[in-house]
Design an enzyme around this catalytic site. Structure first.
Site, mmCIF file in Angstrom:
data_model
loop_
_atom_site.group_PDB
_atom_site.id
_atom_site.type_symbol
_atom_site.label_atom_id
_atom_site.label_comp_id
_atom_site.label_asym_id
_atom_site.label_seq_id
_atom_site.Cartn_x
_atom_site.Cartn_y
_atom_site.Cartn_z
ATOM 1 N N GLY A 88 0.827 -1.193 0.000
ATOM 2 C CA GLY A 88 0.000 0.000 0.000
ATOM 3 C C GLY A 88 0.868 1.252 0.000
ATOM 4 O O GLY A 88 2.031 1.222 0.401
ATOM 5 N N CYS A 89 0.302 2.359 -0.444
ATOM 6 C CA CYS A 89 1.087 3.598 -0.560
ATOM 7 C C CYS A 89 1.459 4.161 0.808
ATOM 8 O O CYS A 89 2.625 4.501 1.064
ATOM 9 C CB CYS A 89 0.332 4.625 -1.394
ATOM 10 S SG CYS A 89 -1.371 4.944 -0.880
ATOM 11 N N TYR A 90 0.477 4.270 1.705
ATOM 12 C CA TYR A 90 0.794 4.705 3.062
ATOM 13 C C TYR A 90 1.753 3.715 3.724
ATOM 14 O O TYR A 90 2.650 4.096 4.480
ATOM 15 C CB TYR A 90 -0.474 4.768 3.907
ATOM 16 C CG TYR A 90 -1.288 6.034 3.811
ATOM 17 C CD1 TYR A 90 -0.731 7.287 4.055
ATOM 18 C CD2 TYR A 90 -2.657 5.973 3.531
ATOM 19 C CE1 TYR A 90 -1.497 8.435 4.009
ATOM 20 C CE2 TYR A 90 -3.435 7.121 3.475
ATOM 21 C CZ TYR A 90 -2.858 8.353 3.715
ATOM 22 O OH TYR A 90 -3.618 9.497 3.672
ATOM 23 N N THR A 102 5.431 4.140 2.659
ATOM 24 C CA THR A 102 6.024 5.319 3.291
ATOM 25 C C THR A 102 6.370 5.045 4.747
ATOM 26 O O THR A 102 7.483 5.335 5.204
ATOM 27 C CB THR A 102 5.046 6.509 3.222
ATOM 28 O OG1 THR A 102 4.421 6.561 1.942
ATOM 29 C CG2 THR A 102 5.759 7.817 3.493
#
Length: 342
Positions: free
Chosen positions: A152-154, A157
């Protein structure tokens, strides 16, 4: 063209799919040979994404595993959560290797998936065999995999921000705060009231507090980074919607186990990511425009009043979705990791 590997993009209408087309059209070893859409009509790819006009001449078709297997060796799935698990088994049965951009194969425990996504997992074999596709941490496992769970993008990060500290056992594993902000494209292309322009423009809001689905993914991967030793990692993850198109910035707060020295931490991060071409450990405070439209994740570290703060940012559609998918594809194909991504 015949020497290129055929790739299908399954679920061609979304923002992540558009990035996949954009990147792969510049890939010297790949040919996009099929695209699917769940729309009733079979639109052309350049009708779905006008920015691709005169770059690709391809008509979308309904999903058919036999047809895809006849045209492609790899399938990149940009489908909604719960839809991928229906498409993955028939593709793999026909010898197609899959990189799934949804969350359907990210969580190792089927019950955890059901608890957070409200849907029973129907592909136990795939869940067991999937490799989590974050190359910076799991690079050796990716080349031989037949199913990749794209992060996932979050999650990317947050995990990249914390992995060196967890791996070196420098921080307490509970009470870690991840305060993250994302652009509106992170919510996908399907219309939603909260993403309607009058709602999100000039507005800044938190959402999914205490129940965002990336929480168990972040905790699971960071616990794996710890080697399964000691207590599991528990983060308090709070996402926010920012009125911009793309980008994620996360500010992470952690309690060190011993006195932290800022310079030493930055050197630790540089050493930890020395072989990772898409992590830039910087001295300045990173901003979303620095990594926009790139596959880079920019990270820096600060020590404030005895606490460790990590700031990380990336483009949610590239390093947070399509770009890391192509990283994984490159590793599976034996290409340099940076191919088509610089």
């Amino acid at each position: 063209m015949s020497s290129r590997v055929g790739v299908a993009i399954v679920g061609a209408s979304g923002y992540a799919a558009r990035e996949l087309f954009r990147i792969l059209l510049n890939h010297p070893g790949v040919a996009i040979t099929a695209a699917t859409s769940r729309q009733d009509e079979a639109p052309r790819v350049d009708a779905l994404h006008p920015s691709l006009a005169r770059r690709i001449d391809l008509v979308c078709e309904p999903f058919d595993a036999d047809r895809i297997a006849g045209k492609a060796d790899f399938a990149l799935l940009a489908l909604p959560h719960t839809a991928s698990m229906a498409a993955v088994p028939p593709l793999r049965e026909r010898g197609v290797k899959v990189i799934d951009l949804s969350a359907d194969y990210r969580l190792a425990d089927a019950q955890v998936y059901a608890d957070w996504y409200g849907h029973a997992h129907t592909d136990a074999r795939g869940l067991d065999e999937a490799v989590y596709g974050l190359p910076e941490l799991f690079r050796p496992r990716i080349p031989g995999a037949s199913l990749i769970a794209n992060p996932g993008c979050y999650s990317s990060t947050s995990i990249l921000a914390l992995a060196p500290l967890i791996a070196e056992d420098l921080i307490e594993r509970s009470g870690i705060i991840v305060d993250a902000k994302s652009g509106v494209s992170g919510g996908g292309r399907a219309p939603k009231p909260s993403f309607h322009f009058p709602e999100c423009n000039e507005n800044f809001s938190a959402y999914g507090v205490g129940r965002h689905r990336h929480t168990p993914e972040i905790d699971q991967v960071l616990t794996a980074v710890a080697g399964g030793k000691g207590d599991p990692v528990e983060t308090i993850f709070t996402p926010h919607l920012v009125p911009m198109d793309r980008g994620i910035l996360a500010t992470v707060y952690a309690q060190p186990k011993r006195t932290a020295v800022e310079h030493d931490l930055i050197e630790l991060y540089r050493s930890f990511y020395a072989s990772s071409p898409f992590v830039r450990v910087v001295s300045h405070l990173p901003a979303t425009k620095d990594s926009s439209f790139t596959n880079f994740c920019d990270i820096t570290v600060r020590v404030v009043r005895g606490k460790i703060l990590v700031l990380a940012c990336l483009d949610n559609l590239v390093k947070g979705a399509a770009g890391v998918a192509v990283q994984n594809l490159n590793l599976m194909l034996g290409h340099p990791e940076e191919t088509a991504l610089l």
